[in-house]
Design a protein around this motif. Structure first.
Motif, PDB file in Angstrom:
ATOM      1  N   GLU C  94       1.126  -1.191  -0.031  1.00 33.30           N
ATOM      2  CA  GLU C  94      -0.197  -0.028   0.122  1.00 33.30           C
ATOM      3  C   GLU C  94       0.863   1.129   0.106  1.00 33.30           C
ATOM      4  OE1 GLU C  94      -3.789  -0.073   2.315  1.00 33.30           O
ATOM      5  OE2 GLU C  94      -2.951   1.789   3.085  1.00 33.30           O
ATOM      6  N   LEU C  95       0.461   2.196  -0.594  1.00 31.01           N
ATOM      7  CA  LEU C  95       1.067   3.464  -0.740  1.00 31.01           C
ATOM      8  C   LEU C  95       0.068   4.748  -0.875  1.00 31.01           C
ATOM      9  CD1 LEU C  95       3.538   3.535  -3.804  1.00 31.01           C
ATOM     10  CD2 LEU C  95       4.082   4.049  -1.310  1.00 31.01           C
ATOM     11  N   PRO C  96       0.504   5.827  -0.294  1.00 32.45           N
ATOM     12  CA  PRO C  96      -0.554   6.982  -0.269  1.00 32.45           C
ATOM     13  C   PRO C  96      -0.552   7.255  -1.595  1.00 32.45           C
ATOM     14  CG  PRO C  96       1.720   7.607   0.592  1.00 32.45           C
ATOM     15  CD  PRO C  96       1.782   6.038   0.381  1.00 32.45           C
ATOM     16  N   THR C  97      -1.849   7.939  -1.809  1.00 32.34           N
ATOM     17  CA  THR C  97      -2.023   8.291  -3.398  1.00 32.34           C
ATOM     18  C   THR C  97      -1.399   9.545  -3.539  1.00 32.34           C
ATOM     19  OG1 THR C  97      -4.019   8.976  -4.962  1.00 32.34           O
ATOM     20  CG2 THR C  97      -4.436   9.258  -2.546  1.00 32.34           C
ATOM     21  N   VAL C  98      -1.213   9.987  -4.953  1.00 32.87           N
ATOM     22  CA  VAL C  98      -0.788  11.178  -5.251  1.00 32.87           C
ATOM     23  C   VAL C  98      -1.645  12.061  -5.960  1.00 32.87           C
ATOM     24  CG1 VAL C  98       1.756  10.477  -5.255  1.00 32.87           C
ATOM     25  CG2 VAL C  98       0.597  10.402  -7.379  1.00 32.87           C
ATOM     26  N   VAL C  99      -2.984  11.678  -6.088  1.00 37.39           N
ATOM     27  CA  VAL C  99      -4.008  12.470  -6.851  1.00 37.39           C
ATOM     28  C   VAL C  99      -4.055  13.733  -6.300  1.00 37.39           C
ATOM     29  CG1 VAL C  99      -6.158  12.599  -7.341  1.00 37.39           C
ATOM     30  CG2 VAL C  99      -5.251  10.418  -7.178  1.00 37.39           C
ATOM     31  N   PRO C 100      -4.002  14.208  -4.859  1.00 38.72           N
ATOM     32  CA  PRO C 100      -3.875  15.533  -4.630  1.00 38.72           C
ATOM     33  C   PRO C 100      -2.810  16.235  -5.318  1.00 38.72           C
ATOM     34  CG  PRO C 100      -3.982  14.064  -2.561  1.00 38.72           C
ATOM     35  CD  PRO C 100      -3.770  13.220  -3.827  1.00 38.72           C
ATOM     36  N   LEU C 101      -1.704  15.852  -5.666  1.00 38.94           N
ATOM     37  CA  LEU C 101      -0.627  16.573  -6.215  1.00 38.94           C
ATOM     38  C   LEU C 101      -0.910  16.449  -7.769  1.00 38.94           C
ATOM     39  CD1 LEU C 101       2.320  14.700  -4.469  1.00 38.94           C
ATOM     40  CD2 LEU C 101       1.251  17.028  -4.049  1.00 38.94           C
ATOM     41  N   TRP C 102      -0.978  15.377  -8.498  1.00 39.23           N
ATOM     42  CA  TRP C 102      -1.362  15.246  -9.899  1.00 39.23           C
ATOM     43  C   TRP C 102      -2.839  14.620 -10.027  1.00 39.23           C
ATOM     44  CZ3 TRP C 102       3.506  13.725  -7.981  1.00 39.23           C
ATOM     45  CH2 TRP C 102       4.640  14.376  -8.441  1.00 39.23           C
ATOM     46  N   LYS C 103      -3.655  15.647 -10.535  1.00 41.59           N
ATOM     47  CA  LYS C 103      -5.082  14.864 -10.928  1.00 41.59           C
ATOM     48  C   LYS C 103      -4.711  13.739 -11.867  1.00 41.59           C
ATOM     49  CE  LYS C 103      -7.137  19.170 -11.263  1.00 41.59           C
ATOM     50  NZ  LYS C 103      -8.091  20.147 -11.876  1.00 41.59           N
ATOM     51  N   GLY C 104      -3.906  13.979 -12.739  1.00 40.82           N
ATOM     52  CA  GLY C 104      -3.527  12.829 -13.926  1.00 40.82           C
ATOM     53  C   GLY C 104      -3.215  11.412 -13.218  1.00 40.82           C
ATOM     54  N   ALA C 105      -2.798  11.396 -11.937  1.00 39.75           N
ATOM     55  CA  ALA C 105      -2.453  10.103 -11.512  1.00 39.75           C
ATOM     56  C   ALA C 105      -3.833   9.201 -11.423  1.00 39.75           C
ATOM     57  CB  ALA C 105      -1.880  10.447 -10.184  1.00 39.75           C
ATOM     58  N   ASP C 106      -4.959   9.814 -11.033  1.00 41.74           N
ATOM     59  CA  ASP C 106      -6.223   9.140 -10.953  1.00 41.74           C
ATOM     60  C   ASP C 106      -6.245   7.726 -11.765  1.00 41.74           C
ATOM     61  OD1 ASP C 106      -8.739   8.186 -10.547  1.00 41.74           O
ATOM     62  OD2 ASP C 106      -9.788  10.050 -10.945  1.00 41.74           O
ATOM     63  N   TRP C 107      -6.321   7.816 -12.905  1.00 42.52           N
ATOM     64  CA  TRP C 107      -6.505   6.397 -13.629  1.00 42.52           C
ATOM     65  C   TRP C 107      -5.075   5.582 -13.735  1.00 42.52           C
ATOM     66  CZ3 TRP C 107      -9.699   6.396 -18.612  1.00 42.52           C
ATOM     67  CH2 TRP C 107     -11.192   6.858 -18.459  1.00 42.52           C
ATOM     68  N   MET C 108      -4.056   6.208 -13.552  1.00 48.53           N
ATOM     69  CA  MET C 108      -2.831   5.595 -13.366  1.00 48.53           C
ATOM     70  C   MET C 108      -2.963   4.450 -12.211  1.00 48.53           C
ATOM     71  SD  MET C 108      -0.168   8.456 -14.660  1.00 48.53           S
ATOM     72  CE  MET C 108      -0.529   9.699 -15.882  1.00 48.53           C
ATOM     73  N   GLU C 109      -3.118   4.912 -11.227  1.00 46.63           N
ATOM     74  CA  GLU C 109      -3.089   4.429  -9.974  1.00 46.63           C
ATOM     75  C   GLU C 109      -4.204   3.279  -9.861  1.00 46.63           C
ATOM     76  OE1 GLU C 109      -3.204   7.160  -6.787  1.00 46.63           O
ATOM     77  OE2 GLU C 109      -1.107   7.655  -6.825  1.00 46.63           O
TER      78      GLU C 109
END
Lengths: 197, 406, 163
Positions: C94-109
């Motif tokens: 498990e990792l913390p999400t980076v969506v708050p930093l980059w919105k583009g991370a949504d689907w990649m994660e």
């Protein structure tokens, strides 16, 4: 007593007349999922022009179509959609499986791709190639027309007799599980398809 | 008595009862292939859109772990299938980076020409399909006639019209000849009037402008934050083109410009694509006159490229080398390391992250697919527009389902 | 150009650096990954997240960790690229999400979760993306066979007489 026929009157069977009308007015339903879909577009557009063979009226509603062209690979998530579209098409209906992926899975022998749509829906015509050239698809449409002319009936009884799917039978999932548990595996390549006769 | 209109929506309330839910796809003509959207509508206005993907997920990346670097090119072809060779260039660009191969100048030029032809190929389909979806059928037919010419060129070079599988590690499948160059020249000459005709059909067409201008606006900040690349980002004013920023192939030698627009809407994307075709023509014109002589594959002494067929049939060295490359237990030395390489594909930055484990197969072959990233921004673009704009925005994003789902 | 000393003074000496061709890589422990990525974005101008992916090192020679999550970053002003890698191990990667930093991370994660089963804590829409929801395996893990476990044959058959 001989009966004279006036001019412009032909005698034929009703089946033959219906087949003649059907074969020259095929309305394809392009189920275009992948690369073959682009070749299907190429077949329909300027250079190859499928309209010359009376099959240019692409309709995207299955209710209006009588020829399903499965162009491209069909994956696990898409297969229920394909089956639903097939069931929604009115009788009489035919199916062309276009391209290696739709016929057999092609190069995509992976966990997600259905290995041939004919395992799950009836298929009348197979077009090999990856993707087939437009000429091949046109040839398939012509062959399809010939098949309709030869075998079609007004009441659709030619379909009634076919109770088995056209292709090889799908694998028995329980059998696969049993095999999988029987083999002492180290994790990889535990899947051994049964031989098809 | 005048009717009193009820107060309509507050737009944030997505769970209101009067909102419609409309399922769009996965089998719908305007999606071109297999995309699915679940739209929430307030009358005709789109309140929200939820894309569902995976309807064409066929395990490309898993296959990449089972096929060697040359075999996998056939799979990569089928990724963005409206510009197949562009994918091959990117794949072998990364593989050559991993293996540390410098390709020959002739190969660089041939690949550049094919890459730019594929850019025209891709943009033509996109422009034609957008026009088709918005009701302008003629442009589609014009575009497809030219696409057939490009198919002919690819077929002449490789023997296959659609999925050419033309590049190889350290070179290409067959060398090209003067007839091929002549075919390219003829295409360039023949394409110019058609390009002008497309401009006349669409660029100032009132209906087309009304349907695309101001629709689906993407700002430059959002484009960067949402990882958008390629023509989409350039239409929003992001000056980013890998051909200039990280030059590869023969691009450093050639004179061309990056096309950018400021609008960020569907019309800007259309204009950027049209202008990029013009720039691509310029590149092809320069490159085809300057194809260097010399071998097209890297030196045949290495154990990376296949030797020429005459050498295999007529000399023992060629035969041995052929075996050395093809035998499963021989092959070429692959470092125990991993790297990312990317090229500017027609759709944006197409990259591969390859992990080598010493064998001739990739241990992991990750694709960075532009369509996947571009489709993620779709809800952001469509919110607040009407239902009829869905096809315009979808068309302008140029989503290729096989690249989207892999 | 980002200097490694700067990163190490900020995040401790366990952040390692390596280079391969033109790729620069930083290895960071999983608990510091989010802080490093946030710092890179906010203080160092890596404003584009090019890709998020993962690699399963199950049978890789000399591998010590099972998974690596790979972030590919890009600085749009200087066009500098950077690869950030962090190691994870079963049973519960498990990792913390980076969506708050980059919105583009949504689907990649979401894709990384779908393919490898690595969870991203705090992700706004943590579902499968490519495979069907009822699918239970994680296909890109190395212990999953290429041809699957027979899921692709588990559908009803429609015959001519039924349709």
């Amino acid at each position: 007593m001989a009966v004279g026929l006036p001019e412009n009157v032909f005698l034929t069977r009703l089946d033959a007349a219906a087949n003649w009308a059907r074969k020259n007015s095929l309305w394809p339903m392009p189920f275009a999922t992948a690369c073959c879909g682009i070749e299907l577009m190429a077949t329909a557009s300027s250079r190859h022009d499928i309209a010359r063979f009376g099959a240019e009226v692409m309709r995207f509603s299955p209710r209006q179509c009588d020829l399903l062209i499965v162009a491209g690979r069909v994956v696990m998530k898409m297969l229920p959609v394909l089956q639903r579209i097939w069931l929604q098409m009115p009788e009489p209906k035919w199916c062309i499986s276009m391209g290696a992926c739709a016929c057999t899975g092609g190069v995509f022998e992976t966990y997600a791709v259905v290995q041939g749509v004919d395992r799950f829906i009836p298929v009348d015509m197979y077009v090999p190639g990856c993707p087939p050239r437009p000429e091949q698809l046109i040839a398939a449409v012509i062959d399809m027309q010939e098949k309709i002319e030869r075998t079609g009936t007004l009441s659709g009884r030619e379909f009634g007799g076919r109770t088995a799917p056209a292709g090889p039978p799908p694998f028995d999932i329980d059998e696969l599980r049993r095999r999988r548990e029987a083999v002492p595996v180290d994790g990889l390549e535990i899947y051994d398809p049964p031989r098809i006769d | 008595m005048p009717l009193e209109l009820a107060e309509t929506s507050d737009p944030g309330a997505a769970d209101q009862e009067y909102l419609w839910t409309l399922n769009f796809g996965p089998q719908h003509p305007a999606t071109h292939t297999t995309l699915r959207l679940v739209l929430t509508l307030d009358g005709e206005n789109v309140v929200d859109a939820a894309p569902h993907i995976g309807y064409l997920h066929s395990g490309f990346e898993k296959l990449g772990e089972y096929l060697d670097f040359n075999q996998y090119v056939t799979i990569v072809d089928r990724m963005n299938y409206i510009s197949p060779i562009a994918n091959e260039l990117s794949w072998h660009h990364t593989v050559e980076k991993l293996l540390g191969i410098e390709i020959t100048p002739r190969c660089k030029y041939v690949r550049t020409i094919l890459g730019e032809l594929m850019r025209i190929h891709d943009h033509l389909l996109n422009v034609g399909a957008v026009a088709l979806d918005l009701g302008a059928f003629t442009a589609f037919l014009y575009a497809f006639t030219q696409r057939e010419r490009i198919y002919d060129i690819a077929e002449y070079a490789s023997g296959q019209r659609f999925h050419s599988s033309y590049t190889r590690v350290g070179g290409v499948l067959f060398d090209v000849n003067n007839d091929w160059a002549e075919k390219v020249r003829q295409f360039v000459e023949g394409f110019k009037p058609v390009h002008a005709e497309l401009h006349r059909l669409l660029t100032r067409n009132r209906i087309f402008i009304d349907r695309t201008k101001g629709i689906g606006v993407l700002t430059a900040e959002d484009a960067i934050n949402m990882s958008v690349t390629g023509p989409l980002a350039r239409a929003s004013g992001v000056v980013r083109d890998l051909r200039k920023d990280e030059p590869y192939l023969a691009y450093p030698d050639l004179d061309f410009k990056i096309v950018c627009a400021r609008g960020g809407d569907c019309y800007s994307r259309y204009v950027v694509r049209m202008q990029e075709m013009q720039e691509s023509l310029k590149i092809i014109e320069q490159a085809v006159e300057n194809i260097p002589a010399g071998p097209i594959n890297v030196d045949a002494v290495t154990d990376i490229t296949l030797p020429a067929k005459p050498a295999v049939y007529r000399s023992i060295e060629g035969l041995i080398q052929h075996f050395e490359v093809l035998m499963p237990n021989r092959g070429y030395p692959v470092p125990l390391d991993e790297g990312y390489g990317a090229t500017e594909s027609p759709n944006g930055e197409l990259g591969f992250y390859i992990v080598g484990d010493g064998t001739t197969r990739a241990y992991r072959a990750r694709t960075r697919p532009p369509s996947f990233i571009h489709f993620a921004i779709f809800p952001h673009l469509i919110r607040g527009h009407t239902l009829s704009d869905v096809v315009a925005v979808l068309g302008s994003l140029n989503i290729i389902a096989a690249e989207l789902d892999r | 150009m980002l200097a490694i000393g700067e990163v190490q003074s900020e995040f401790g000496p366990e952040v390692a650096e390596s280079t391969f061709r033109d790729n620069r890589r930083l290895y960071v422990p999983a608990d510091k990954a989010y802080a490093l990525l946030a710092w890179l974005k906010q203080a160092r101008g890596f404003d584009m997240l090019v890709d998020v992916t993962a690699v399963d090192y199950l049978d890789y020679p000399d591998a010590s960790d099972r998974f690596h999550v790979v972030y590919l970053l890009l600085n749009m002003a200087t066009k500098e690229r950077l690869v950030v890698k962090t190691a994870l191990n079963p049973p519960d990667p498990e990792l913390p999400t980076v969506v708050p930093l980059w919105k583009g991370a949504d689907w990649m994660e979401r894709e990384v979760f779908d393919m490898f089963g690595i969870r991203f804590a705090g992700h706004p829409d943590h579902r499968r993306i490519l495979m069907p929801d009822e699918f239970t395996a994680f296909p890109l893990r190395k212990d999953y066979p290429c041809k699957g476990l027979g899921e692709r044959h588990n559908f009803p058959v429609i015959t001519r007489s039924e349709s």
